[in-house]
Design a protein around this motif. Structure first.
Motif, PDB file in Angstrom:
ATOM      1  N   THR A   1      -8.265  -3.781  -6.063  1.00  0.00           N
ATOM      2  CA  THR A   1      -8.149  -4.401  -4.738  1.00  0.00           C
ATOM      3  C   THR A   1      -8.478  -5.890  -4.728  1.00  0.00           C
ATOM      4  OG1 THR A   1      -8.614  -2.265  -3.696  1.00  0.00           O
ATOM      5  CG2 THR A   1      -8.860  -4.225  -2.315  1.00  0.00           C
TER       6      THR A   1
ATOM      7  N   VAL B   1       0.849  -1.197   0.000  1.00  0.00           N
ATOM      8  CA  VAL B   1       0.000   0.000   0.000  1.00  0.00           C
ATOM      9  C   VAL B   1       0.883   1.245   0.000  1.00  0.00           C
ATOM     10  CG1 VAL B   1      -1.584   1.404   1.397  1.00  0.00           C
ATOM     11  CG2 VAL B   1      -2.036  -1.029   1.089  1.00  0.00           C
TER      12      VAL B   1
ATOM     13  N   SER C   1      -3.220  -7.429  -3.427  1.00  0.00           N
ATOM     14  CA  SER C   1      -4.376  -6.537  -3.256  1.00  0.00           C
ATOM     15  C   SER C   1      -3.937  -5.231  -2.604  1.00  0.00           C
ATOM     16  CB  SER C   1      -5.464  -7.214  -2.412  1.00  0.00           C
ATOM     17  OG  SER C   1      -5.012  -7.443  -1.086  1.00  0.00           O
TER      18      SER C   1
ATOM     19  N   GLY D   1      -8.682   1.895  -8.254  1.00  0.00           N
ATOM     20  CA  GLY D   1      -8.239   1.264  -7.013  1.00  0.00           C
ATOM     21  C   GLY D   1      -9.209   0.223  -6.502  1.00  0.00           C
TER      22      GLY D   1
ATOM     23  N   GLY E   1      -3.844  -2.363  -5.207  1.00  0.00           N
ATOM     24  CA  GLY E   1      -5.152  -1.772  -5.481  1.00  0.00           C
ATOM     25  C   GLY E   1      -5.695  -0.998  -4.302  1.00  0.00           C
ATOM     26  N   LEU E   2      -5.494  -1.538  -3.107  1.00  0.00           N
ATOM     27  CA  LEU E   2      -5.964  -0.859  -1.907  1.00  0.00           C
ATOM     28  C   LEU E   2      -5.283   0.493  -1.762  1.00  0.00           C
ATOM     29  CD1 LEU E   2      -7.710  -1.047   0.650  1.00  0.00           C
ATOM     30  CD2 LEU E   2      -5.780  -2.179   1.794  1.00  0.00           C
TER      31      LEU E   2
END
Length: 395
Positions: free
Chosen positions: A252, A17, A137, A248, A140-141
């Motif tokens: 995720t 992230v 993920s 986004g 995307g998060l």
């Protein structure tokens, strides 16, 4: 899955992230505000993006040579990465921005490769490889977080405060990961002998690396300029920041979904579907400039690029389980090399044709070449392998 395993995996997600979603891709929704307030040209923005990707190339390449103390080295690079985010908000010097984005790129390259290597090896060791898709993920998060927070931060604190806000948020995520990993011992990797190159670059691997490098070149044009392109279409301006949120949100859950498809179809077939959908997403705004088309473009972009990253990374790790750090580094380096060239060429096409359609058309064409390379490479390597088997049987 035990609480400890979930903690290790979640810590890895948070690092992605920070390094990917925030450090690398928060630049995309912040860019329009920086360009307007600072009078920055599209070309100058392209060089700023490429500075980051040159750093990412160096970091991804260097990460393949880290065999000992991976965990400690990783956490130090995250600290430097967070500092580079904070400092973006306290200077107006274009030269310093170039340097800071370069540092952010180097550290992000190390973070992606080392985090992927550490977590994929950890999950494999505990027979939990089916959970590997959830690690990616985090990309995307992070994109969703950057898309959601940029309008809020910018409205209250301008673009400078936005970078500082993301720096504070990244610090919280880093501290959380350090807490979750405090009692975890990450096993050091084995140093691979120099003969690894001849062993790795055989069969389908070279074709996969070339296709992945072309993917890096093509996708990054949309990844860098998507929000800016939409922002500069006056009728679509209200959808600019929202488009990045859509990207986004789509990114995720993308990795687990794409990884699940591999259990039903071959890896190359799943990758081909992802490439085709990405080509459609990139070219949509060229043919249609409506709200639904640009938002669908953002959705397809987020859903496919994370899928291609997660599938390709997990696939090479599966092919070379004892050389995870080296092969992930090689793959990511090819990807990063494409990303260096992408923004510079995109800004050149935009300047030459005075239209955002030119760089998007170029990006779509490059991904078509990537798909062709993937399919031809698979056919060629399978036929070569079959011929070798036939020759051995005839001896």
């Amino acid at each position: 899955m035990s609480r400890q395993h979930i903690g290790v995996l979640f810590g890895g997600v948070l690092l992605l992230v920070v390094a990917m979603g925030i450090s690398r891709f928060a630049f995309t929704p912040i860019l329009p505000f920086m360009r307007i307030d600072e009078g920055m040209t599209f070309e100058a923005a392209g060089f700023l993006a490429s500075s980051n990707y040159i750093g990412y190339f160096i970091g991804a390449l260097g990460a393949g040579y880290i065999y000992r103390q991976k965990k400690n080295f990783l956490l130090i690079t995250v600290v430097l990465n967070v500092l580079s985010i904070l400092c973006m908000g306290i200077t107006h010097s274009y030269l310093l921005w170039i340097i800071l984005r370069f540092i952010a790129g180097i550290t992000a390259g190390y973070i992606f490769v080392l985090t992927s290597s550490i977590i994929l090896d950890y999950l494999a060791k505990h027979f939990l490889s089916r959970w590997s898709g959830y690690l990616f993920s985090g990309i995307g998060l992070g994109i969703a977080i950057s898309g959601l927070f940029v309008p809020f931060f910018e409205a209250s604190f301008s673009w400078e405060g936005t970078w500082i806000g993301f720096g504070i948020l990244s610090t919280i995520f880093l501290i959380t990961t350090m807490t979750l990993w405090r009692s975890i011992t990450i096993q050091d990797g084995e140093k691979v002998e120099k003969t690894r190159e001849t062993k790795i670059f055989r069969g389908f691997m070279p074709w996969l690396v070339i296709a992945y490098g072309l993917e890096g070149l093509g996708y990054i044009i949309t990844g860098t300029f998507l929000v800016d392109i939409i922002y500069n279409i006056e009728s679509l301006r209200p959808f600019a920041s929202f488009s990045w949120v859509i990207a986004g949100i789509a990114a995720t859950p993308a990795a687990p979904i794409w990884m699940a498809l591999i259990s039903k179809m071959s890896t190359v077939k799943v990758l081909s579907i992802a490439y085709i959908l990405q080509i459609i997403g990139i070219l949509l705004p060229v043919f249609s400039q409506t709200a639904w088309s640009v938002l669908l473009s953002a959705l397809l972009f987020g859903f496919t690029f994370v899928g291609i990253v997660s599938i390709s990374t997990a696939y090479v790790r599966e092919l070379f389980p004892k050389q995870s750090g080296a092969v992930v580094s090689i793959l990511t380096t090819a990807y990063a090399l494409g990303q260096i060239v992408g923004p510079i060429m995109a800004s050149g096409f935009e300047t030459l044709f005075n239209s955002y359609k030119a760089p998007l058309t170029f990006a779509g064409t490059i991904i078509i070449f990537a798909l062709a390379t993937l399919l031809f490479g698979k056919l060629f390597s399978d036929r070569k392998q079959l011929n070798q088997i036939t020759e051995l049987q005839n001896e």
